[in-house]
Design an enzyme around this catalytic site. Structure first.
Site, PDB file in Angstrom:
ATOM      1  N   LYS A 185      15.405   3.300   2.768  1.00  0.00           N
ATOM      2  CA  LYS A 185      14.409   2.682   3.640  1.00  0.00           C
ATOM      3  C   LYS A 185      14.400   3.371   4.997  1.00  0.00           C
ATOM      4  CE  LYS A 185      14.914  -2.036   1.817  1.00  0.00           C
ATOM      5  NZ  LYS A 185      13.550  -2.237   1.321  1.00  0.00           N
ATOM      6  N   ARG A 222      14.976  -6.503  -8.986  1.00  0.00           N
ATOM      7  CA  ARG A 222      14.539  -6.809 -10.357  1.00  0.00           C
ATOM      8  C   ARG A 222      15.560  -6.333 -11.382  1.00  0.00           C
ATOM      9  NH1 ARG A 222       9.199  -3.350  -9.256  1.00  0.00           N
ATOM     10  NH2 ARG A 222       9.737  -4.114  -7.172  1.00  0.00           N
TER      11      ARG A 222
HETATM   12  N1  BES Z   1      14.491  -6.294  -0.560  1.00  0.00           N
HETATM   13  C1  BES Z   1      13.286  -5.579  -0.705  1.00  0.00           C
HETATM   14  C2  BES Z   1      12.051  -6.449  -0.481  1.00  0.00           C
HETATM   15  C3  BES Z   1      11.862  -6.996   0.902  1.00  0.00           C
HETATM   16  C4  BES Z   1      11.026  -6.391   1.804  1.00  0.00           C
HETATM   17  C5  BES Z   1      12.484  -8.169   1.261  1.00  0.00           C
HETATM   18  C6  BES Z   1      10.833  -6.933   3.054  1.00  0.00           C
HETATM   19  C7  BES Z   1      12.303  -8.706   2.510  1.00  0.00           C
HETATM   20  C8  BES Z   1      11.477  -8.100   3.405  1.00  0.00           C
HETATM   21  C9  BES Z   1      13.198  -4.981  -2.108  1.00  0.00           C
HETATM   22  O1  BES Z   1      14.393  -4.666  -2.711  1.00  0.00           O
HETATM   23  C10 BES Z   1      12.393  -3.723  -1.985  1.00  0.00           C
HETATM   24  O2  BES Z   1      12.811  -2.855  -1.273  1.00  0.00           O
HETATM   25  N2  BES Z   1      11.256  -3.673  -2.643  1.00  0.00           N
HETATM   26  C11 BES Z   1      10.406  -2.557  -2.584  1.00  0.00           C
HETATM   27  C12 BES Z   1       9.883  -2.279  -3.979  1.00  0.00           C
HETATM   28  C13 BES Z   1       9.167  -0.965  -4.122  1.00  0.00           C
HETATM   29  C14 BES Z   1      10.150   0.178  -3.987  1.00  0.00           C
HETATM   30  C15 BES Z   1       8.511  -0.926  -5.469  1.00  0.00           C
HETATM   31  C16 BES Z   1       9.250  -2.882  -1.649  1.00  0.00           C
HETATM   32  O3  BES Z   1       8.817  -4.028  -1.631  1.00  0.00           O
HETATM   33  O4  BES Z   1       8.823  -1.996  -0.921  1.00  0.00           O
HETATM   34 ZN    ZN Z   2      15.106  -2.714  -2.247  1.00  0.00          ZN
END
Ligand code: BES
Ligand code: ZN
Ligand code: ZN
Length: 516
Positions: free
Chosen positions: A294, A368
């Site tokens: 990230k 997931r």
């Molecule tokens: N933990 C994150 C989702 C999230 C984002 C929670 C903002 C709380 C606040 C999750 O694991 C994630 O990073 N999801 C990605 C998925 C993508 C790579 C398909 C996302 O939502 O960008």
């Molecule tokens: Zn994630």
């Protein structure tokens, strides 16, 4: 904080702060101005407020407050009137907010205790009468007060204790049956709000303190407290069970994963074919994104990526304390998602516990993966109905904003129960689709499925579709709480930070399966 309930006259009760609630009975179109009305039948209280109510300074809007010092004829040092908004919209949710507003008001002024006057719908004339059911009203009042007393400043050296020591609910003398309802609602509210605050404490903990191992310890301690059976496993057991998806997420971190398995067996005997509900929570104690790392902005907040797990643990605490006559299992899948030389990589193919193969397109879609194995494991333990909660996707926040969490389901009855549950609990969810039309989006060319779609569109739905593969034919509800688990700005009744969202709704959903 101590909470107590007295059937006593508020006018003669000594307290630093007596709180009275008011509604606006003006009917739009007919009355131009607000018509604030106190929800009390006590003449002494009405007299103490007197002309302040008709001065036009106070409109009884939601969350609006009016403070009077040394109110005449009362033993309270201060009288606070809190608005509940329009009478037509009067409901327990407004009481929860108003009680919270009162407690936050008292905290700010360093008061040690407060007394809340139980709102009396009898105070309204027939024309305006909106019935307030006593049980949910009492429950909401206590919930609002207890939730509002939480502050996330745990590690501040200059932390000054503003916590209220005591909140008393003062209900006017009632018939016995009504008193009983108020007592039950009050007791439930205490249990449920404490459980929600327990979840908030966990979510607030930083990643260096709340590792998967520590989350397991806290879960076990809570279980011991309320008499739940609890096992906490790690890598060896995950390998034994063949949890290839969960293990892959964990393998990049020096912190070992934790698999929490909790069981609640009610005291009453249930028929052998009674439902077994499984609560499955995403417990990523820190989500860096892994190799698909990230950006730096806001990454620190990824400590709250275990809010789904916290919600399930909070719900279990409440279910046990309420002694609900339903069988419930809880599975928490906890790991840290890190980039390292041992981390899983985009392109890797994993074999989940169910036997399904998964192509990893993005290591940031890790929630997931851990849930895939958690959901499947719950089924092998005999779950007849599944519910999961997860801070699963940023896409869900894009779709719904921060006022609603995403709700997905493969079964109408199970979903209907949840719709009723969240309304009763005063929370906000919005159903999004996950019909099989979306299935092609997670089709992989090398494996059974892939862990993300090919583009960013409908990201909350592709994540749900992925989980649905593992729920299979078992009725299932999925809650994507990414947008609500952390509150960016303090509200009048709730601190900024961890919200404990979903605890109340999950408890109500479980209650809906009560058969005894
Ligand atoms: N933990 C994150 C989702 C999230 C984002 C929670 C903002 C709380 C606040 C999750 O694991 C994630 O990073 N999801 C990605 C998925 C993508 C790579 C398909 C996302 O939502 O960008
Ligand atoms: Zn994630
Ligand atoms: Zn995550």
């Amino acid at each position: 904080m101590m909470t107590d309930l007295l059937f006593d006259d508020a006018a003669t009760f000594p307290t630093p702060l007596l709180v009275l609630f008011a509604v606006d009975i003006a009917t739009t179109g007919r009355d131009a101005d607000a018509l604030p009305t106190l929800l009390t039948t006590s003449d002494a209280l009405s007299d103490a407020v007197g002309e302040f109510l008709t001065s036009g300074e106070f409109r009884a809007e939601c969350g609006e407050t009016l403070l009077l010092h040394r109110p005449a004829g009362l033993r309270a040092e201060r009288l606070l009137i809190v608005g509940l908004g329009k009478v037509k919209a009067l409901c327990p949710a407004e009481l929860r907010k108003a009680a919270g507003t009162a407690v936050r008001f008292a905290r700010k002024r360093n008061l040690q205790s407060a007394a809340l006057h139980f709102p009396e719908d009898r105070a309204l004339s027939d024309e305006h009468l909106e019935t307030l059911d006593c049980l949910p009203s009492a429950r909401a009042l206590v919930e609002g007060a207890v939730l509002a007393n939480y502050e996330p400043d745990t590690y501040r050296s200059d932390r000054t204790d503003h916590d209220l020591q005591r909140v008393t609910v003062l209900a006017p003398a009632q018939q016995n049956s009504t008193q009983e309802e108020i007592r039950s609602g009050f007791a439930e509210g205490e249990i449920i709000a404490a459980a929600q605050n327990f979840a908030r404490v966990l979510v607030n903990e930083p990643g260096n303190i709340l590792t998967p191992t520590e989350l397991g310890r806290r879960a076990a301690a809570m279980a011991a407290d309320v008499g739940l059976s609890c096992e906490v496993h790690s890598t060896a057991k995950l390998k034994e069970l063949g949890m290839g998806a969960f293990l892959a997420v964990a393998q990049g971190s020096a912190e070992p994963p934790a698999l929490v398995v909790m069981r609640y067996e009610p005291e009453v005997t249930l028929s052998p074919d009674a439902p077994v509900l499984a609560l499955v929570g995403k417990g990523i104690t820190f989500d860096t994104g892994g190799i698909s790392i990230k950006g730096a902005e806001g990454m620190h907040l990824m400590k709250y990526d275990m809010a789904g797990a916290a919600a399930m643990l909070g719900a279990m605490q409440a279910i046990a304390a309420l002694k609900l006559p339903v069988r419930v299992l809880c599975i928490v899948c906890s790991a840290e998602n890190m980039p390292s030389s041992t981390a899983y990589k985009p392109g890797d193919v994993l074999t989940a516990m169910s036997g399904k193969t998964i192509e990893v397109l993005n290591t940031d879609a890790e929630g997931r993966l851990v849930l895939a194995d958690g959901l499947h494991y719950a089924k092998t333990l005999g779950a007849t109905h599944l519910i999961d909660a997860a801070t699963l996707t940023g896409a869900c926040i894009v779709a719904l904003g921060k006022l609603n969490s995403g709700l997905f389901s493969n079964d109408e009855d199970t979903c209907d129960r949840f719709l009723q549950a969240y309304r009763a609990a005063g929370e906000h969810f919005w159903r999004l689709p996950c019909s099989d039309d979306y299935k092609p989006l997670i089709k992989s060319s090398i494996a059974d499925i892939q862990n993300t779609g090919m583009d960013r569109y409908g990201g909350a739905i592709t994540a749900a579709m992925f989980l649905k593969e593992f729920a299979g034919d078992t009725p299932w509800v999925h809650l994507d709480i990414a947008g609500q688990a952390w509150i960016d700005d303090a509200r009048s009744y709730i601190a900024k930070g961890p919200s404990g969202v979903a605890v109340r709704s999950i408890v109500e959903w479980v209650r809906s399966y009560t058969t005894a």
